[in-house]
Design an enzyme around this catalytic site. Structure first.
Site, short mmCIF file in Angstrom:
data_model
loop_
_atom_site.label_atom_id
_atom_site.label_comp_id
_atom_site.label_asym_id
_atom_site.label_seq_id
_atom_site.Cartn_x
_atom_site.Cartn_y
_atom_site.Cartn_z
N ASP A 222 3.19 -1.11 -9.98
CA ASP A 222 4.37 -1.62 -9.42
C ASP A 222 4.18 -3.16 -9.24
O ASP A 222 5.25 -3.56 -8.38
CB ASP A 222 4.71 -0.94 -8.25
CG ASP A 222 6.12 -0.77 -7.74
OD1 ASP A 222 6.90 -0.93 -8.34
OD2 ASP A 222 6.07 -0.58 -6.40
N ASP B 57 -6.72 -10.83 -8.17
CA ASP B 57 -5.64 -10.99 -9.23
C ASP B 57 -5.89 -9.93 -10.25
O ASP B 57 -7.03 -9.74 -10.69
CB ASP B 57 -5.52 -12.42 -9.73
CG ASP B 57 -4.36 -12.81 -10.82
OD1 ASP B 57 -4.23 -11.95 -11.76
OD2 ASP B 57 -3.79 -13.74 -10.40
N GLY C 80 0.76 -1.03 -0.09
CA GLY C 80 -0.06 -0.05 0.04
C GLY C 80 0.73 1.17 0.15
O GLY C 80 0.18 2.10 0.04
N LYS D 53 5.72 -0.87 -13.89
CA LYS D 53 7.20 -1.27 -13.68
C LYS D 53 7.23 -2.66 -14.62
O LYS D 53 6.14 -3.24 -14.92
CB LYS D 53 7.14 -1.73 -12.25
CG LYS D 53 8.28 -2.52 -11.95
CD LYS D 53 8.96 -2.76 -10.65
CE LYS D 53 8.14 -3.50 -9.78
NZ LYS D 53 8.64 -3.32 -8.36
#
Ligand SMILES: C[S@@+](CC[C@H](N)C(=O)[O-])C[C@H]1O[C@@H](n2cnc3c(N)ncnc32)[C@H](O)[C@@H]1O
Length: 194
Positions: free
Chosen positions: A108, A85, A50, A150
């Site tokens: 990320d 997911d 978080g 990312k």
């Protein structure tokens, strides 16, 4: 064994952030000069524990933030978090209702590593593509829409950069100072959803 914390981890602790990863986001947002005054809603993909969502909520209390991760997070006031997911993102009713409304999608996300290079590279590429497709649906179709993802420096990086460039303009690659130099992680950003 004594755990040696790096300067970013210490800084995060001192400044009350959940993870050192917040400085990677901060540095990318600054580099891109993403106009935060034009960003009203953010979707954080691969959000646990978080850090990024918490940081954004502290800095910009009026932001509407949605977040998803397969792992749970400790509650953050005002964040709509879904433990799921990313592959199932569109099956979540509350999220499906928000399609086309976000200004910024950040990811990320990093899958667990098997240690088998080909498997890991395909796995991250597949999840990156799912994330990119989700971002394209979640974002508003205007030139303020922003995307940060990312990925890893591997044989699929060029392909992913190309995939991102088909969806966004002004693509950039980032290796923020807060990202460990011995980590293969790297970030791509784009704006202005095509
Ligand atoms: C590096 S962490 C994110 C850290 C976060 N930005 C922060 O500052 O706290 C990567 C996250 O990706 C999540 N992840 C991996 N595979 C996922 C998937 N298929 N769907 C959703 N989240 C996933 C992991 O559970 C992990 O929490």
């Amino acid at each position: 064994m004594r755990h040696i914390q790096d300067k970013w981890a210490l800084k995060a602790q001192k400044e009350g952030y959940r993870t050192r990863a917040v400085y990677k986001l901060q540095q990318i947002l600054e580099t891109r000069n993403f106009a935060t005054q034009k960003i009203h809603s953010v979707f954080d993909i691969g959000a646990a524990p978080g850090g990024w969502s918490h940081y954004l909520k502290l800095k910009f209390p009026n932001l509407e933030i949605f977040a998803i991760d397969i792992l749970p997070i400790e509650k953050i006031e005002g964040i709509h978090f879904f433990q799921e997911d990313v592959r199932n993102i569109e099956k979540i009713k509350e999220i499906a209702l928000k399609i086309g409304t976000f200004d910024l999608v950040i990811s990320d996300l990093a899958p667990n590593i098997t240690g088998i290079r080909d498997v890991d590279e395909e796995n991250i590429y597949e999840l990156n593509l799912i994330t990119l497709q989700a971002a394209v649906k979640l974002l508003k179709r205007n030139n303020y829409s922003k995307f940060i993802i990312k990925t890893f420096q591997n044989s699929n990086l060029k392909k992913l950069r190309h995939d991102v460039s088909l969806c966004f303009r002004n693509i950039a690659t980032h290796k923020p100072a807060a990202s460990k130099s011995n980590s293969g992680e790297i970030y791509l950003s784009g704006e202005d959803l095509i």
